[in-house]
Motif scaffolding. Structure first.
Motif, PDB file in Angstrom:
ATOM      1  N   LYS A 197       4.104  20.008  17.921  1.00  0.00           N
ATOM      2  CA  LYS A 197       3.569  19.671  16.564  1.00  0.00           C
ATOM      3  C   LYS A 197       3.948  19.287  15.652  1.00  0.00           C
ATOM      4  O   LYS A 197       4.732  18.143  14.932  1.00  0.00           O
ATOM      5  CB  LYS A 197       2.104  19.945  16.358  1.00  0.00           C
ATOM      6  CG  LYS A 197       0.770  19.834  17.972  1.00  0.00           C
ATOM      7  CD  LYS A 197      -0.379  20.944  17.641  1.00  0.00           C
ATOM      8  CE  LYS A 197      -0.035  22.473  17.237  1.00  0.00           C
ATOM      9  NZ  LYS A 197       0.244  23.222  17.958  1.00  0.00           N
ATOM     10  N   THR A 198       4.611  20.916  15.167  1.00  0.00           N
ATOM     11  CA  THR A 198       5.033  21.279  13.880  1.00  0.00           C
ATOM     12  C   THR A 198       6.419  20.200  14.287  1.00  0.00           C
ATOM     13  O   THR A 198       7.083  19.523  13.023  1.00  0.00           O
ATOM     14  CB  THR A 198       5.542  22.796  13.512  1.00  0.00           C
ATOM     15  OG1 THR A 198       4.452  23.062  13.268  1.00  0.00           O
ATOM     16  CG2 THR A 198       6.492  22.419  12.334  1.00  0.00           C
ATOM     17  N   ASP A 200      -1.865  24.471   8.524  1.00  0.00           N
ATOM     18  CA  ASP A 200      -2.327  25.283   9.683  1.00  0.00           C
ATOM     19  C   ASP A 200      -2.399  26.881   9.050  1.00  0.00           C
ATOM     20  O   ASP A 200      -1.295  27.299   8.762  1.00  0.00           O
ATOM     21  CB  ASP A 200      -0.926  25.089  10.633  1.00  0.00           C
ATOM     22  CG  ASP A 200      -1.250  26.664  11.775  1.00  0.00           C
ATOM     23  OD1 ASP A 200      -1.927  26.783  12.009  1.00  0.00           O
ATOM     24  OD2 ASP A 200      -0.678  26.567  13.550  1.00  0.00           O
ATOM     25  N   ASP A 256       0.200  18.505   9.805  1.00  0.00           N
ATOM     26  CA  ASP A 256       0.422  19.365  10.431  1.00  0.00           C
ATOM     27  C   ASP A 256      -1.011  20.106  10.971  1.00  0.00           C
ATOM     28  O   ASP A 256      -0.967  21.124  10.611  1.00  0.00           O
ATOM     29  CB  ASP A 256       1.372  19.928  10.593  1.00  0.00           C
ATOM     30  CG  ASP A 256       2.258  20.988  11.908  1.00  0.00           C
ATOM     31  OD1 ASP A 256       1.463  20.534  13.078  1.00  0.00           O
ATOM     32  OD2 ASP A 256       2.889  22.012  11.152  1.00  0.00           O
TER      33      ASP A 256
END
Ligand code: ATP
Ligand code: MG
Length: 237
Positions: free
Chosen positions: A47-48, A71, A150
């Motif tokens: 994801k990042t 996050d 994110d």
């Protein structure tokens, strides 16, 4: 506004092409799709990496973008991008400890701003459900062309679904050969139930020898976009 230098690893040609394809497809989703969250089923699917690459690619075509690291449970964004000297982030802002202008940083890439997560908060769900978070996205919409968020993995914590209510669309990252179909389907349903429209799925970490197969299978159906980067690419970068 503070300014930081991002250290982003060099990408292979194939990866750059895949990211450009992702960006192009996002543009074709319509100009009302500007607040985009990135999530996955389980940790570590990419994801990042995808969020950073997409934001960089958007800035590269001259559009303004802010990458929001939402996050706030376990973020590695600052260390991943080699950012030092930024103490405050999203968790500070959401808990009312500072104003937004104090936590947004400019980067060495023109039109690319970033909002780091800040330290781990004991009550992430509450913070993301707060008016401060929705208000923040509204004010960002007035400033940036795109807001890339994110998120933590939705198969593990609920945060991405909360953010989904406020986003224009979601991108799901799926690690090839790892994520179970049923779990991916559940996460997709959860996103849709939250009101987020799933714009596409990035099939990540596809082994080079499998690329053609995946490409034919998924690109043909036009449901999935590939973000191809192999272990060999990573070694050669
Ligand atoms: N296409 C790829 N090819 C090879 N390695 C990759 C690829 N994408 C990501 N990685 C690596 O996989 C690891 C996890 O990536 P990343 O941190 O982007 O995942 P994440 O989904 O954000 O993880 P988390 O759930 O912990 O936030 C990192 O070491 C990253 O460098
Ligand atoms: Mg991550």
């Amino acid at each position: 506004m503070k300014k930081v230098n991002l250290s982003i690893e060099k990408k292979s040609y194939a990866t750059r092409e895949a990211v450009r394809t992702l960006r192009t497809n996002l543009q074709f989703c319509g100009d009302d799709k500007r607040v985009i969250l990135v999530t996955s089923c389980v940790p570590g699917e990419g994801k990042t990496s995808v969020s950073v690459s997409l934001a960089e690619s958007i800035a590269d075509m001259g559009k303004s973008v802010i990458l929001v690291d939402a996050d706030i449970r376990k973020s590695v964004m600052a260390s991943r991008l080699g950012i030092t000297g930024v103490e405050k982030g999203l968790s500070h802002f959401l808990s009312g400890q500072c104003v937004l202008a104090d936590v947004i940083v400019a980067t060495n890439i023109p039109k690319f701003h970033i909002l780091l997560s800040g330290p781990q908060a004991p009550n992430p769900t509450e913070l993301l459900e707060s008016k401060r978070f929705s208000g923040m996205l509204e004010s960002m919409k007035n400033v940036y062309d795109y807001i890339i968020i994110d998120c933590p993995p939705l198969g593990v914590v609920i945060d991405a679904a909360i953010i989904g209510r406020l986003s224009d669309g979601a991108i799901m990252v799926v690690e090839a050969g790892k994520t179970k179909y049923r779990l991916a389907q559940n996460v997709k349903d959860q996103l849709e139930n939250s009101g987020a429209s799933v714009l596409g799925v990035v099939l990540n970490k596809v082994e080079q020898k499998n690329q053609k197969r995946y490409y034919n299978k998924y690109y043909g159906s036009y449901k999935y976009e590939g973000y191809y980067k192999t272990d060999d690419d990573a070694k050669n970068a």
